[in-house]
Design a protein around this motif. Structure first.
Motif, PDB file in Angstrom:
ATOM      1  N   GLU A 153      22.408 -26.876  95.938  1.00  0.00           N
ATOM      2  CA  GLU A 153      21.195 -26.610  95.154  1.00  0.00           C
ATOM      3  C   GLU A 153      21.505 -26.211  93.716  1.00  0.00           C
ATOM      4  O   GLU A 153      20.608 -25.792  92.971  1.00  0.00           O
ATOM      5  N   LYS A 199      23.077 -23.662  92.417  1.00  0.00           N
ATOM      6  CA  LYS A 199      22.778 -22.263  92.112  1.00  0.00           C
ATOM      7  C   LYS A 199      24.017 -21.451  91.769  1.00  0.00           C
ATOM      8  O   LYS A 199      23.914 -20.254  91.519  1.00  0.00           O
ATOM      9  N   THR A 200      25.162 -22.085  91.777  1.00  0.00           N
ATOM     10  CA  THR A 200      26.394 -21.345  91.494  1.00  0.00           C
ATOM     11  C   THR A 200      27.418 -22.261  90.851  1.00  0.00           C
ATOM     12  O   THR A 200      27.220 -23.486  90.774  1.00  0.00           O
ATOM     13  N   MET A 227      24.147 -23.106  98.341  1.00  0.00           N
ATOM     14  CA  MET A 227      24.069 -22.723  96.934  1.00  0.00           C
ATOM     15  C   MET A 227      24.727 -23.779  96.047  1.00  0.00           C
ATOM     16  O   MET A 227      24.250 -24.068  94.943  1.00  0.00           O
ATOM     17  N   ILE A 243      29.427 -17.039  98.052  1.00  0.00           N
ATOM     18  CA  ILE A 243      28.988 -18.408  97.782  1.00  0.00           C
ATOM     19  C   ILE A 243      28.853 -19.185  99.093  1.00  0.00           C
ATOM     20  O   ILE A 243      29.724 -19.120  99.959  1.00  0.00           O
TER      21      ILE A 243
END
Length: 388
Positions: free
Chosen positions: A305, A307-308, A302, A298
């Motif tokens: 944005e 994304k995780t 991320m 990670i």
């Protein structure tokens, strides 16, 4: 003579305003009048006014807001009437009275000054702009406007109006431009910062409205339900593991040792079927409870944005403590990202549950058919091998 006149005027105006002014005059009151008089004295000195000019300015300053006892709209004209009625008894010349009248009328916001004295009284009337207490004084004006006009300006709207007023306002005397203008510019920056802070606060409040208690309850209940369903699935898998382990143990300890006896050979196939289905059930039960950990590293990008989801231990386990602390702080400062992480958590928990229950369904089906087929095989074997 001059000092006595000013003292008498001060006493008269203060008594008049204190007794007859409406209680809703939080700004246009005795305090404001005294401040204007003090600013007139300061500007008259720095602008090299004569003693006669200073006296005229001070008299106009004392009376310039007395008209508020009768009306708000057109109070300047009422102030002129009150000033003339009082000063005409003090042997003030007609020329001076006319000059005082023009000075009072010059305090109208839409009127531009025509001479030095009018410039002084207009600057003095707005002298609070250069005061350290401008924001407090401005709040008094807001309170007065809300009380009299039934208006209801928000803190942000009023700050924006103050900023517009400061940008459009101009000082007229050289002294005010030199001494007060820099303070006004600093004040503009402070109000702009206040506006930015209020806008940020409003945005956060808007987000809180979007992500209110109902949304938080939804996430809490759904995540709790998913966790409980996962625990139920693990319990079901554990039951199957235990039952099949017992079956395998009994088969290994009691059935298989007897198969070396030729008279028990008819039990070989039923036992193998039972063992096969039991082992298959055990394997499927283990697969349904087998955890899956992400191997993705990670990064901060991320997280930004969306994304995780660093709320899941399988994701943040590969992060350093410093990065994890940063990530948590970032989530607390950005509610949309926080709730996005909770959504991802809910979604992936759902995927795990879907996989678990699919495997459990297959496991129970295999176990059920295994028991039926094994029992049928044992019955059939006994039947065909029974003595005639």
């Amino acid at each position: 003579m001059k000092e006595k006149l000013l003292l008498d005027v001060e006493t008269y105006v203060a008594d008049l305003l204190n007794k007859q002014l409406a209680s809703t005059n939080y700004y246009h009151n005795t305090i404001h009048t005294r401040q204007v008089v003090a600013y007139i004295l300061e500007l008259a000195h720095t602008e090299d006014c004569t003693e006669e000019e200073t006296l005229t300015l001070l008299l106009a300053g004392w009376f310039h807001d007395t008209g508020f006892i009768n009306t708000d709209n057109g109070h300047e004209e009422e102030s002129v009437k009150i000033a003339r009625a009082y000063l005409s008894q003090e042997n003030i010349s007609e020329d001076t009275l006319n000059q005082i009248e023009q000075l009072i009328l010059a305090t109208k916001s839409e009127v531009a000054p025509n001479n030095k004295l009018e410039s002084i009284i207009k600057d003095a009337d707005c002298g609070h702009i250069a005061s350290d207490k401008f924001l407090d004084i401005s709040e008094n004006l807001l309170q007065e406007m809300n009380a009299k006009n039934a208006s209801n300006f928000s803190e942000l709207e009023w700050a924006k109006q103050n900023l517009v007023f400061l940008k459009n306002h101009s000082f007229y005397t050289d002294s005010a431009k030199r001494n007060w203008q820099p303070k006004k510019e600093v004040l503009q920056l402070e109000i702009q910062k206040k506006i930015d802070k209020l806008i940020t606060k409003a945005n956060k409040k808007s987000k809180k409205t979007k992500f209110g208690r109902g949304v938080e309850t939804m996430y809490r209940v759904q995540l709790k339900n998913h966790i409980e369903l996962s625990a139920i699935a693990d319990t079901k898998a554990n039951i199957l593991l235990s039952v099949n382990a017992i079956i395998i143990s009994i088969a290994l300890s009691n059935l298989i040792p007897k198969l070396d006896n030729p008279s028990n050979l008819f039990l070989v196939y039923p036992t193998l079927i039972l063992m096969l289905f039991s082992v298959a059930s055990v394997v499927l039960s283990v697969l349904s409870t087998r955890p899956k950990i992400s191997n993705v590293a990670i990064t901060k990008e991320m997280i930004k944005e969306k994304k995780t989801n660093i709320l899941f231990f399988g994701n943040f386990s590969k992060m350093s403590l410093k990065d994890f602390e940063w990530g948590i702080d970032y989530l607390m400062d950005n509610e949309d990202t926080l709730y996005n992480s909770l959504t991802k958590d809910l979604y992936y928990l759902g995927l795990v549950l879907n996989r678990k229950y699919k495997l459990l369904r297959i496991t129970y089906t295999v176990f059920m058919f295994g028991i039926i087929i094994s029992a049928a095989a044992f019955i059939y074997s006994y039947y065909i091998n029974m003595p005639a």
